[in-house]
Enzyme design. Structure first.
Site, PDB file in Angstrom:
ATOM      1  N   GLU A 252      -0.437   1.283   3.745  1.00 23.73           N
ATOM      2  CA  GLU A 252      -0.077   0.077   3.000  1.00 23.73           C
ATOM      3  C   GLU A 252      -0.661  -1.192   4.036  1.00 23.73           C
ATOM      4  OE1 GLU A 252       3.252   3.123   2.581  1.00 23.73           O
ATOM      5  OE2 GLU A 252       2.910   1.925   4.376  1.00 23.73           O
ATOM      6  N   SER A 253      -1.379  -1.124   5.132  1.00 28.09           N
ATOM      7  CA  SER A 253      -1.724  -2.155   5.785  1.00 28.09           C
ATOM      8  C   SER A 253      -3.129  -1.910   6.554  1.00 28.09           C
ATOM      9  CB  SER A 253      -0.629  -2.764   6.658  1.00 28.09           C
ATOM     10  OG  SER A 253      -0.430  -2.199   7.674  1.00 28.09           O
ATOM     11  N   LYS A 275      -1.581  -8.732  10.222  1.00 31.00           N
ATOM     12  CA  LYS A 275      -1.312  -7.392   9.450  1.00 31.00           C
ATOM     13  C   LYS A 275      -1.588  -7.791   7.935  1.00 31.00           C
ATOM     14  CE  LYS A 275       2.258  -3.959   8.677  1.00 31.00           C
ATOM     15  NZ  LYS A 275       3.719  -3.552   9.107  1.00 31.00           N
ATOM     16  N   ASP A 391      11.832   3.224   8.739  1.00 34.44           N
ATOM     17  CA  ASP A 391      10.701   3.757   8.988  1.00 34.44           C
ATOM     18  C   ASP A 391      10.928   4.121  10.498  1.00 34.44           C
ATOM     19  OD1 ASP A 391       8.100   5.344   8.458  1.00 34.44           O
ATOM     20  OD2 ASP A 391       7.124   3.595   8.149  1.00 34.44           O
TER      21      ASP A 391
HETATM   22  P1  ADP Z   1       1.551   0.272   9.060  1.00 30.88           P
HETATM   23  O1  ADP Z   1       2.677   0.027   7.773  1.00 30.88           O
HETATM   24  O2  ADP Z   1       0.454   0.643   8.535  1.00 30.88           O
HETATM   25  O3  ADP Z   1       2.234   1.586   9.838  1.00 30.88           O
HETATM   26  P2  ADP Z   1       2.210  -0.840  11.404  1.00 30.88           P
HETATM   27  O4  ADP Z   1       2.611  -2.108  11.468  1.00 30.88           O
HETATM   28  O5  ADP Z   1       2.867   0.172  11.892  1.00 30.88           O
HETATM   29  O6  ADP Z   1       1.464  -0.727   9.964  1.00 30.88           O
HETATM   30  O7  ADP Z   1       0.839  -1.214  12.293  1.00 30.88           O
HETATM   31  C1  ADP Z   1      -0.274  -0.144  12.469  1.00 30.88           C
HETATM   32  C2  ADP Z   1      -0.686   0.057  13.646  1.00 30.88           C
HETATM   33  O8  ADP Z   1      -1.321  -1.219  14.121  1.00 30.88           O
HETATM   34  C3  ADP Z   1       0.569   0.494  14.528  1.00 30.88           C
HETATM   35  O9  ADP Z   1       0.701   1.602  14.691  1.00 30.88           O
HETATM   36  C4  ADP Z   1      -0.068  -0.206  15.827  1.00 30.88           C
HETATM   37  O10 ADP Z   1      -1.001   0.893  16.622  1.00 30.88           O
HETATM   38  C5  ADP Z   1      -0.777  -1.381  15.565  1.00 30.88           C
HETATM   39  N1  ADP Z   1       0.086  -2.760  15.769  1.00 30.88           N
HETATM   40  C6  ADP Z   1       0.620  -3.202  14.669  1.00 30.88           C
HETATM   41  N2  ADP Z   1       1.208  -4.401  15.011  1.00 30.88           N
HETATM   42  C7  ADP Z   1       0.976  -4.284  16.464  1.00 30.88           C
HETATM   43  C8  ADP Z   1       1.106  -5.292  17.400  1.00 30.88           C
HETATM   44  N3  ADP Z   1       1.995  -6.392  17.250  1.00 30.88           N
HETATM   45  N4  ADP Z   1       0.300  -5.090  18.646  1.00 30.88           N
HETATM   46  C9  ADP Z   1      -0.357  -4.402  18.794  1.00 30.88           C
HETATM   47  N5  ADP Z   1      -0.527  -3.277  18.037  1.00 30.88           N
HETATM   48  C10 ADP Z   1       0.027  -3.403  16.885  1.00 30.88           C
HETATM   49 MG    MG Z   2       3.401   1.893  10.971  1.00 30.69          MG
END
Ligand code: ADP
Ligand code: MG
Length: 504
Positions: A252-253, A275, A391
């Site tokens: 999703e991202s 993100k 989640d």
């Molecule tokens: P998704 O919905 O794709 O799972 P996440 O928010 O979980 O999105 O982000 C995916 C990955 O990106 C995380 O598992 C983490 O490793 C990294 N990540 C996301 N936000 C941060 C952040 N603020 N700082 C460091 N790493 C991040």
């Molecule tokens: Mg995630």
């Protein structure tokens, strides 16, 4: 002293002057000032001789003694030619439009170098007369014909119509190359003109469709051009100093690492993440339930097109993070939200993101500590933030500086969401399973954890019974909400049925 032979006066071009130097002469002659003076005079006489056509590459007083200079002059001439062609194209492109596009940047000769442009070139700013424009087609007066008796010419005259059609080609889209037809006395029959027009319109529509498709599609790994432009704008505005690379690409991202810049009043952290919520809709269709039934977004959801709904995900994550921060939960700090891009602080050091709980190599002491932090965090999230993560697992918790940080809250909902308690149940199962497997002695089982977080006292010793009670509670809540909403609508003229606890 031997005299140098003066070249014959026949018009052999300026190259001729070079051959004079081939005549042998002594060193003393070469060094002689008198001779130098004499030579200078001869060259001057030569270049001003009327029969020598020196104009073909430059002005009569141009110095032609150096190859480099000659080459430069030739180049200048080519550049001028290219520029005048450019002017013609510019004129044709802009036509009668009030808003015109300048091709100035493509000019080879800079205006100040071009001050001596020849007379016969078009002054491209002079709009009074345009020699490259077709003369107006002969118009027939209102009565529909000119002339008398046998010499009568009606508006249906083949020649008049043909010319009119040729002139109309000017109004075709700019990318349609109409050639020199407009400048010539070309007569285009009606059926040819109509066929051309039809073809042009069809082409335009086709190219617009193709363009749109390309613009809106998101490549699996990368971001689409519109998103790239948004990212670029953030760098341009100075909010971010640079976007360094991709940290993760999920369903999703896509998450990028960025160096923070500055934003008025707020301090942008040195390290940030962007993100980017993916604009491909497939994955999000399965997640409708998280947002469609969230009363905070419900009203807007039904009115939006799918593309705009994706922005809601980013917005939802922003609001949820703000609530969490207020309650003191360790999580990324929101910097800015731009459409479907959420910029927040980076959890990690020197471009290295903190590991997920799943990947962190934790000692048993650390694991114990992590567990107690997670338990407290879940209680805070439920109690103080009025949220269920929905989640939660070892994938969405990061281990940073000896602490657990919570991320990925775009799907988080309030416990009163029609499936809120089921989501909490699933979260508890993931957390409990992870810590029990990791060998944390204090880790509660799924049921105890659920009750500890929610404050409910559900008594059941198997999953099916437990879930049945959860669903019964959800049903009760839903009925209650419906009744309250009916009451609210009957006593007021609309407005939100429930008190909105979304106070951020
Ligand atoms: P998704 O919905 O794709 O799972 P996440 O928010 O979980 O999105 O982000 C995916 C990955 O990106 C995380 O598992 C983490 O490793 C990294 N990540 C996301 N936000 C941060 C952040 N603020 N700082 C460091 N790493 C991040
Ligand atoms: Mg995630």
């Amino acid at each position: 002293m031997e005299q140098l032979e003066i070249p014959p006066t026949s018009a052999e071009g300026p190259w001729r002057s070079g051959r004079a130097a081939e005549t042998p002469c002594s060193l003393s002659d070469v060094m002689s000032e008198q001779l130098a003076h004499q030579l200078d005079e001869e060259i001057n006489t030569f270049s001003t001789r009327p029969e020598v056509d020196v104009n073909f590459i430059g002005s009569p007083d141009s110095d032609t003694s150096s190859d480099l200079l000659l080459a430069q002059m030739l180049q200048m001439e080519f550049d001028r030619e290219s520029d005048s062609q450019l002017r013609r194209e510019e004129k044709k492109f802009n036509g009668d439009s009030k808003v015109s596009i300048s091709f100035e940047n493509y000019r080879m000769v800079h205006p100040f170098e071009d001050s001596e442009s020849s007379e016969d070139e078009v002054d491209w700013q002079d709009t009074r007369h345009d020699p490259y424009r077709a003369d107006k087609p002969t118009t027939t007066p209102r009565k529909g014909f000119v002339g008398k008796g046998k010499n009568i010419t009606t508006k249906h005259d083949e020649v008049v119509c043909g010319r009119k059609n040729t002139a109309r080609m000017e109004h075709f889209a700019p990318e349609v190359l109409v050639g020199d037809g407009i400048g010539m006395d070309l007569k285009l029959p009606n059926h040819v003109y109509n066929a051309l027009k039809k073809h042009c319109h069809a082409e335009q529509r086709r190219s617009a469709r193709l363009h749109e498709k390309k613009e809106n599609s998101t490549a699996e790994q990368a971001v689409d051009p519109k998103t790239r432009l948004l990212m670029y704008k953030m760098v341009n505005a100075g909010v971010l100093e640079a976007i360094n690379g991709c940290i993760s690409t999920g369903k999703e991202s896509v998450v990028f690492h960025a160096s923070g810049g500055s934003l008025e009043e707020t301090v942008v952290p040195e390290e940030c993440v962007l993100k980017v919520f993916k604009t491909t809709l497939n994955e999000f269709k399965n997640r409708d339930k998280y947002i469609k039934d969230d009363y905070r977004f419900k009203d807007r959801f039904s009115k939006l097109n799918p593309r705009k709904i994706i922005r809601l995900w980013a917005e939802k994550e922003m609001h949820n993070l703000a609530r969490m921060k207020k309650a003191g939960i360790l999580c990324p700090e929101v910097v800015i939200l731009k459409k479907h891009i959420l910029v927040m602080s980076f959890i990690g050091h020197n471009h290295v993101p903190a590991p997920k709980l799943k990947d962190a190599q934790l000692s048993s002491e650390d694991l114990k500590e992590a567990y107690s932090q997670v338990l407290h965090m879940m209680q805070q999230l439920y109690g103080a933030c009025n949220l269920v993560h929905a989640d939660l697992s070892e994938y969405n918790m990061l281990w940073h500086d000896g602490k657990v940080w919570l991320i990925d809250v775009s799907q988080s909902v309030e416990p009163t969401h029609p499936h809120g308690l089921e989501f909490l149940f699933r979260d508890c199962r993931n957390v409990s399973t992870f810590f029990l497997k990791a060998g944390v002695p204090d880790a509660m089982n799924l049921f105890d954890l659920f009750n500890a977080v929610s404050g409910l006292e559900i008594a059941a010793d198997n999953q099916a019974d437990f879930l049945a009670q959860i669903e019964a509670l959800e049903k009760m809540n839903e009925n209650h909400v419906q009744k309250a909403s009916k009451r609210a609508f009957s006593t007021s003229d609309g407005g939100p049925p429930l008190k909105n606890s979304d106070d951020d």
